[in-house]
Design an enzyme around this catalytic site. Structure first.
Site, mmCIF file in Angstrom:
data_model
loop_
_atom_site.group_PDB
_atom_site.id
_atom_site.type_symbol
_atom_site.label_atom_id
_atom_site.label_comp_id
_atom_site.label_asym_id
_atom_site.label_seq_id
_atom_site.Cartn_x
_atom_site.Cartn_y
_atom_site.Cartn_z
ATOM 1 N N LYS A 111 37.894 68.776 48.714
ATOM 2 C CA LYS A 111 38.783 67.966 49.559
ATOM 3 C C LYS A 111 38.759 68.453 51.002
ATOM 4 C CE LYS A 111 42.158 66.348 46.150
ATOM 5 N NZ LYS A 111 43.574 66.406 45.775
ATOM 6 N N LYS A 193 32.108 61.156 39.510
ATOM 7 C CA LYS A 193 33.302 60.931 38.691
ATOM 8 C C LYS A 193 34.047 59.710 39.220
ATOM 9 C CE LYS A 193 37.068 63.171 39.829
ATOM 10 N NZ LYS A 193 38.162 64.120 40.061
ATOM 11 N N LYS A 196 39.578 57.640 42.980
ATOM 12 C CA LYS A 196 40.139 56.776 44.015
ATOM 13 C C LYS A 196 39.416 56.987 45.345
ATOM 14 C CE LYS A 196 44.136 58.180 42.066
ATOM 15 N NZ LYS A 196 45.497 58.278 41.514
HETATM 16 P P1 AMP Z 1 44.852 61.947 39.719
HETATM 17 O O1 AMP Z 1 44.591 60.505 39.919
HETATM 18 O O2 AMP Z 1 43.894 62.819 40.469
HETATM 19 O O3 AMP Z 1 46.279 62.308 39.927
HETATM 20 O O4 AMP Z 1 44.537 62.226 38.183
HETATM 21 C C1 AMP Z 1 45.429 61.926 37.126
HETATM 22 C C2 AMP Z 1 44.826 62.322 35.814
HETATM 23 O O5 AMP Z 1 43.640 61.556 35.530
HETATM 24 C C3 AMP Z 1 44.383 63.788 35.742
HETATM 25 O O6 AMP Z 1 44.704 64.292 34.462
HETATM 26 C C4 AMP Z 1 42.902 63.732 35.937
HETATM 27 O O7 AMP Z 1 42.226 64.820 35.325
HETATM 28 C C5 AMP Z 1 42.563 62.431 35.238
HETATM 29 N N1 AMP Z 1 41.330 61.842 35.777
HETATM 30 C C6 AMP Z 1 41.117 61.415 37.043
HETATM 31 N N2 AMP Z 1 39.876 60.920 37.193
HETATM 32 C C7 AMP Z 1 39.268 61.032 35.978
HETATM 33 C C8 AMP Z 1 37.970 60.679 35.474
HETATM 34 N N3 AMP Z 1 37.057 60.105 36.249
HETATM 35 N N4 AMP Z 1 37.704 60.943 34.171
HETATM 36 C C9 AMP Z 1 38.637 61.516 33.370
HETATM 37 N N5 AMP Z 1 39.876 61.862 33.781
HETATM 38 C C10 AMP Z 1 40.203 61.630 35.069
#
Ligand code: AMP
Ligand code: TRP
Length: 326
Positions: A111, A193, A196
């Site tokens: 980041k 991956k 967003k």
């Molecule tokens: P965040 O949107 O970064 O707050 O992520 C929320 C949850 O989604 C966390 O547990 C992340 O590890 C999971 N997560 C986000 N992107 C992925 C992805 N591409 N594959 C699997 N899990 C994800």
């Protein structure tokens, strides 16, 4: 009984990576364990953001979580910033966390490489995450694979605080990750991956047409140039999505059709679209209903914050007492 805590940033729409990597596990585990789910708005402000948009996204995230099946009758859902003890415990943990450990976090490195100027909040991000979890003395944290390093740090912080102030007791349990079978969903570019910040996502609440517009051009097996070339499902992101959404017989059929060049990639994607609809249509319908009842969403978040504050106050009181701060 083990307690579950997890969080999600309201920094954009809930996408299929979040859903398959984490949220589906919350929906299942909430019936087996006391479960707390936080919309972590203090984490979301560690990068540049628009306040009006954040306000909208916090609500949309609550709608998406409830639509996806997080059930406020069994689980507790709340906004992190409604419980100030999160930042209080974070401050305390900052004082026992070596800078070097924070600088080594790969998400911080990724980041910060993308920002012009890096604020201290971005560096402390995993300390706030440790505070989120330990405030409720949670044992299990269902997350995607990308959170493993942050969770390791939470364990280190728990261990270090217990050793320094726990009076021989493991006051904070060492939280363990719980992964889904789809712990890491790739984006539609098939390269990175699903995330967003990469613009390679499918939103949980997108319409069938919107999903098809993204699925149709999505990257498949790069070695499959012509329809007559047999494909390699194991390297194909579409096949992995089939495994997440299609029933086992369909997955088997897809594998056969791909490896024998029976189907082209578009045929395969059409079947995936149908499987996705099976699961996502009811979720979209519930989201539409919830958007019609904003007061219902407010009530869920307010009740969640009240329940969490009661637990959080007790933890902070215990911590203050053991640290000579009461
Ligand atoms: P965040 O949107 O970064 O707050 O992520 C929320 C949850 O989604 C966390 O547990 C992340 O590890 C999971 N997560 C986000 N992107 C992925 C992805 N591409 N594959 C699997 N899990 C994800
Ligand atoms: N850092 C997590 C993510 O980006 C979100 C998060 C914040 C979290 N606090 C948490 C996840 C506590 C689990 C537990 O996905």
């Amino acid at each position: 009984m083990s307690r579950i805590f997890s969080g999600i940033q309201p920094s954009g729409e809930l996408h299929l990576g979040n859903y398959l990597g984490a949220v589906k596990n919350w929906v299942q585990l909430q019936h087996q364990h006391p479960t707390i789910i936080s919309i972590v708005d203090y984490h979301a402000i560690t990068v540049a953001y628009d306040p009006e948009l954040l306000r909208v996204r916090r609500r949309e995230m609550a709608v998406s979580l409830l639509a996806a099946g997080v059930d406020p009758n069994v689980a507790t859902v709340f906004l992190q910033s409604a419980v100030p003890e999160h930042t209080e415990l974070q401050w305390i943990f900052n004082t026992i966390t070596p800078l070097g450990e924070l600088e080594r976090q790969t998400q911080f490195k990724d980041k910060s490489a993308r920002q012009e100027s890096v604020n201290a909040g971005l560096l402390m991000y995993p300390v706030l995450q440790a505070a989120d979890i330990l405030l409720y003395r949670a044992d299990l944290v269902p997350v995607g694979e990308d959170q493993m390093q942050h969770l390791e740090l939470s364990r280190v912080i728990a261990r270090r605080w217990n050793a320094a102030f726990g009076r021989g007791e493991d006051y904070f349990p060492e939280p363990q990750a719980v992964l889904t079978p789809t712990r890491r969903i790739m984006g539609l570019d098939g390269q990175a991956k699903m995330s967003k910040s990469m613009g390679n996502t499918i939103g949980l609440l997108e319409t069938r047409d919107e999903i098809w517009a993204k699925l149709r051009p999505a990257v498949t097996d790069p070695a499959r140039v012509r329809k007559t070339d047999p494909g390699h499902p194991d390297v194909c992101n579409i096949y992995h999505l089939h495994k997440a959404f299609s029933p086992p017989e369909t997955v088997k059929h897809v594998y056969e059709q791909c490896t024998t060049a029976g189907w082209g990639c578009i045929d395969c994607k059409k079947v995936l679209l149908e499987s996705m609809d099976q699961e996502l249509v009811p979720i979209r319908r519930r989201a539409a209903e919830l958007r019609e009842q904003p007061q219902r969403v407010d009530e869920v978040l307010a009740a969640g914050a009240t329940a969490c504050r009661a637990i959080a106050r007790q933890t902070v009181a215990d911590v203050r007492e053991r640290m000579g701060l009461d």
